[in-house]
Design a protein around this motif. Structure first.
Motif, short mmCIF file in Angstrom:
data_model
loop_
_atom_site.label_atom_id
_atom_site.label_comp_id
_atom_site.label_asym_id
_atom_site.label_seq_id
_atom_site.Cartn_x
_atom_site.Cartn_y
_atom_site.Cartn_z
N THR A 162 1.00 -1.14 -0.01
CA THR A 162 0.08 0.00 0.12
C THR A 162 0.76 1.41 -0.03
O THR A 162 1.96 1.29 0.69
CB THR A 162 -0.88 -0.03 1.15
OG1 THR A 162 -1.48 -1.31 1.28
CG2 THR A 162 -2.01 1.11 1.34
N ALA A 188 0.96 5.59 0.11
CA ALA A 188 0.31 6.87 0.53
C ALA A 188 1.30 7.83 0.14
O ALA A 188 2.24 7.96 0.46
CB ALA A 188 -0.14 6.98 1.69
N ARG A 226 -3.74 7.56 -2.39
CA ARG A 226 -3.38 6.15 -1.85
C ARG A 226 -3.98 5.05 -2.78
O ARG A 226 -4.82 5.34 -3.53
CB ARG A 226 -4.46 5.73 -0.43
CG ARG A 226 -4.35 6.74 0.61
CD ARG A 226 -5.36 6.22 1.77
NE ARG A 226 -4.93 6.75 2.98
CZ ARG A 226 -4.08 6.10 3.74
NH1 ARG A 226 -3.27 4.79 3.25
NH2 ARG A 226 -3.60 6.77 4.91
#
Ligand code: ATP
Ligand code: MG
Lengths: 552, 304
Positions: free
Chosen positions: B224, B226, B253
């Protein structure tokens, strides 16, 4: 469906103190219905077994005591302090009848049976439930503090009413006077209630169901001994007889000069003990006892460390229980010895039928045929013991043992070794007690040893039933089939002659194959063949067991 | 060296239920191998076949190079097994049960037993029927860890343990591994798997869907990201290998495939990064991915 569901169920929030006191009996009816449902087989089985005892004795007594004179001879034994200790206070001994015999000699034993039933039922629904933690679940619902205990007591009340009714019905059907029959039946029922209440108290005291049953059982044993000593001191009982609930049951003088009021003492005691149980129950937490549990061993004795050692440890308690039961039965049966001898003296023509045999031979012949009944009981034990292994497997303990360095054959063999040895022991003990009882009654001390040995002729046939049960286990066939074969064999063995089955059938039935030792010579061939059959069954069982999956 | 456990195309059915369907499982000597999968995937069944308690319908099963069905006894002297649901003999005390298990397997080492009892904080004088679930499990764990074995087969061994005991368990396993023991560990506790296991096999509906080191498995799952930049980063959302992009104020994101990572980083660098966090997939995400992803495609009545 994902893996993210690992939250544990939250325990129910604690109830506000005093909440349960507002309605301590809430939910009792629902719970009682559930409890009775759980016992819907158990209670009828107890009722049938207890009333079945009369069936047994009404089958055996006419053989032993064909006429009043013979009964009178038995009465003489009961006059004796040792006879009175074992049985009852001895009302009506001057003119003994079947009814008086039953009231004098069997009420004590039957009361023990209903007491045991009541103890087991109460503990099962109170302390045992708490031990498994199920009670906690129940109590967390809308159920009052006293509801579980009350439901258990209602269950016991129903059980004793059922037993009383069944017993009274069988007695009346056996042509006994109705009021006296009813008194005897109610007497064993109220003793049951007393010990149900005793168990309700011990279930509050002890932390474990076994200690709870043990404490109640000890009270029962004490009650039996108290009245025994009291009855032995004086015909009609003495002060000590009146110190025991079983004594009260016997003091109704049924079939002699009936009085009901001693039974009120039982009822009053039951009520008082029940009240005590409620007080104690209100003073403790769910799951806790008032008497703490004893610690056990931190390390195993060497004797435990093996398949046979483990099996022996698991079987120990039940073997002791069976041994006590068989000994009591065998001594009582043997004590009819003098009566048997005298009945033959009175009827010389009977003796001729037996080939002009002497008195001793007739006694031996009759007792030898009684030995068969004990062998049947031991066969029942054996099947129960083997079926315990099914539970071991289903509950995963067998898998745990087999995952260590134990082969399936060794596991089966070790367990069978213990069961086979226990069966041999039970047979020898039964024979010994039968011979000892008969020996005491006719004054022949050699009988005990003779019958202890003679009983061993039944070892092969009992082992055959063990083999059959273990084959059913190895092949994982339903145990019902084994019971079917065993029960059919017992019925043919016990009632076959009465049903006038052809001799060929009687001789070929498993228990008929066994020679009547010591009155007959032990024929080796059938015994050797039966041992062979038992070994073959066990071998097949091991082969089948090696081939299948474990159930759990 | 030969693998300790070598299972190929193992199939096992219970009536019409196919519990194992061509399962492969290889455990090398000295490793801690995690055996994972949703409920009813067939983990316990596979373990019971490995222990010779169940008979394989098809496929090849080797344990220490031997056949667990035929040579069960010899092989069992070299391993110890802890089931998830421990049932003990109610009449025995915990101490007696431990001694019994140890002696049926080989011999009892009283010092080791005493040491483990202390670490697991278990009272051996109590009858087993009075033990809680966690304490019953401790009995099986102590009995297994007190024996000198080459392989520990653990089927959800800590499902009833409290967090403190969980730590003790992890320490004990680590020590056992340090002394050369191989471990097969089936577990639903991800933190435990992450801490202990070198390699894992994930099975679903009786078939192995993934096998490898945790690092390798992570590669199969997206990280992930961001990021906030001085320039508008929205263009990155359209790059190959970028998924689930959402705007969060000035930040963006998204998740990104392992292979696409270098290209995405280069693109972001050109956009004047203000702040950047890259989170590797958590185990949870890994498992949700592997347990759940193919579920709709699984045949009806498969995983349960
Ligand atoms: N003895 C049996 N008879 C019939 N079906 C069985 C038996 N044992 C297991 N199964 C079935 O096999 C499948 C696999 O069960 P298994 O116990 O191996 O799952 P598991 O992966 O250990 O699950 P969990 O994580 O819940 O322990 C399940 O569908 C189960 O219902
Ligand atoms: Mg499982």
């Amino acid at each position: 469906m994902t893996a993210a569901t690992a939250t544990a169920p939250r325990p129910a929030p604690p109830r506000a103190p005093g909440h349960a006191d507002e309605a301590p009996f809430t939910g009792t009816v629902r719970l009682a219905r559930h409890v009775l449902r759980r016992d819907r087989v158990r209670i009828p089985v107890w009722a049938l077994s207890i009333s079945g005892l009369i069936g047994y004795f009404s089958a055996v007594l006419p053989i032993a005591y064909p006429d009043p004179a013979a009964l009178q001879a038995r009465a003489a034994i009961m006059k004796d302090p040792s006879g009175a200790f074992m049985t009852g206070p001895g009302y009506g001994l001057d003119d003994y009848t079947f009814g008086r015999l039953l009231a004098n000699e069997m009420v004590g034993m039957l009361a023990v049976a209903t007491a045991l039933m009541s103890i087991f039922l109460v503990v099962r629904h109170t302390r045992a439930e708490e031990e498994t933690g199920r009670a906690e679940l129940v109590r967390a619902g809308v159920v009052g503090r006293h509801a579980p205990l009350t439901a258990a007591l209602l269950d016991v009340l129903v059980a004793n009413v059922v037993v009383t009714a069944a017993f009274a019905a069988v007695m009346v059907a056996s042509d006994l006077d109705a009021p006296d029959s009813l008194a005897v039946s109610v007497a064993i029922g109220v003793v049951g209630l007393v010990f149900g209440a005793v168990a309700a108290v011990t279930a509050q005291l002890a932390e474990h169901s076994r200690s709870a049953s043990g404490m109640a059982g000890a009270a029962l044993g004490l009650a039996y001994v108290l009245r025994g000593v009291g009855d032995a001191r004086q015909l009609g009982g003495s002060a000590l007889s009146w110190a025991s609930p079983i004594g009260w049951a016997q003091q109704t003088r049924a079939f002699v000069d009936l009085r009901w009021w001693p039974l009120l003492l039982c009822v009053a005691l039951a009520v008082a003990l029940t009240a005590l149980a409620y007080v104690l129950a209100g003073r403790r937490d769910v799951g806790a006892g008032l008497v703490p549990a004893r610690a056990g061993r931190a390390d195993a004795r060497p004797g435990l460390l093996g398949v046979a050692g483990l099996s022996a440890r698991m079987e120990r308690g039940s073997v002791v229980g069976w041994a006590i039961g068989l000994v009591v039965f065998a001594v009582l049966t043997g004590s009819m010895g003098q009566g048997i001898v005298e009945s033959f003296e009175d009827q010389p023509q009977l003796a001729e039928i037996f080939g002009g045999a002497g008195e001793g031979d007739i006694l031996r012949g009759t007792l030898a045929s009684f030995l068969g009944f004990f062998a049947m009981a031991v066969a029942v034990y054996v099947v129960i013991a083997v079926n315990r292994l099914r539970r071991e497997e289903d509950e995963g303990r067998t898998a745990a043992v087999l995952a260590t360095g134990v082969s399936r054959a060794r596991w089966l063999g070790g367990s069978l070794l213990v069961t086979g040895a226990a069966a041999t022991l039970l047979l020898a003990v039964s024979g010994l007690a039968l011979g000892a009882g008969a020996g005491a009654s006719v004054g022949d001390s050699s009988l005990a040893g003779q019958f202890a040995l003679a009983a061993l002729v039944y070892v092969p046939v009992v082992w055959c039933f063990m083999g059959l049960a273990v084959l059913a286990l190895g092949a994982r066939v339903a145990p019902g089939w084994v019971w079917l074969v065993l029960i059919a064999s017992i019925i043919v063995g016990m009632y076959g002659p009465m049903m006038e089955l052809p001799d060929a059938v009687l001789d070929a039935a498993p228990f008929g194959l066994v020679p009547l030792v010591p009155s007959e010579d032990p024929a080796a061939l059938p015994l050797i063949l039966m041992v062979g059959v038992a070994a073959a069954l066990a071998g097949l069982a091991a082969a089948a067991f090696r081939r299948r999956d474990l159930t759990a | 060296m030969n693998p300790v456990i070598d299972v190929r195309a193992l199939t096992k059915s219970f009536g019409s239920v196919r519990a194992l369907d061509a399962l492969d499982l290889v455990v090398e000597p000295g490793e801690v191998h995690g055996f994972l999968g949703p409920n009813g995937a067939g983990k316990s069944t596979a373990i019971r076949v490995l222990l010779g308690l169940l008979r394989a319908d098809a496929g090849q099963v080797r344990l220490f190079g031997g056949d667990p069905w035929a040579d069960a006894v010899d092989l069992h002297h070299r391993l110890a097994y802890v089931p998830g649901d421990v049932n003990l003999w109610p009449k025995l005390t915990g101490g007696e049960a431990i001694d019994l298990f140890c002696s049926l397997r080989g011999s009892v080492d009283p010092r080791r037993k005493a040491d483990l009892l202390e670490r697991f904080d278990l009272d051996p004088t109590k009858k087993t029927r009075t033990y809680s679930k966690g304490n019953r499990q401790k009995v099986a764990l102590v009995a297994a860890l007190a024996s000198d074995v080459e392989l520990l087969v653990l089927d959800e061994p800590t499902s009833g343990l409290d967090p403190l005991m969980e730590l003790v368990f992890q320490q004990c396993v680590t020590e056992a591994v340090a002394s050369g023991t191989t471990v097969l560990l089936s577990s639903h506790i991800l933190a435990e798997v992450e801490k202990l296991c070198d390699r894992v096999t994930i099975i679903r509906a009786g078939t192995a869907v993934q096998s490898g080191t945790l690092a390798e498995l992570r590669h199969l799952t997206r990280s992930t990201v961001a990021v906030s930049c001085t320039a508008d980063p929205t263009s990155v959302a359209g790059m190959p290998g970028v998924h689930d992009a959402v705007r969060d104020g000035a930040a963006l994101r998204f998740t990104v495939d392992e292979e696409a990572m270098p290209a995405v980083m280069r693109a972001l660098a050109a956009l004047d990064i203000v702040s950047l966090t890259v989170t590797p997939p958590t185990l949870e995400e890994l498992f949700v991915h592997h347990y759940g992803d193919a579920l709709p495609a699984a045949p009806a009545g498969g995983a349960r």
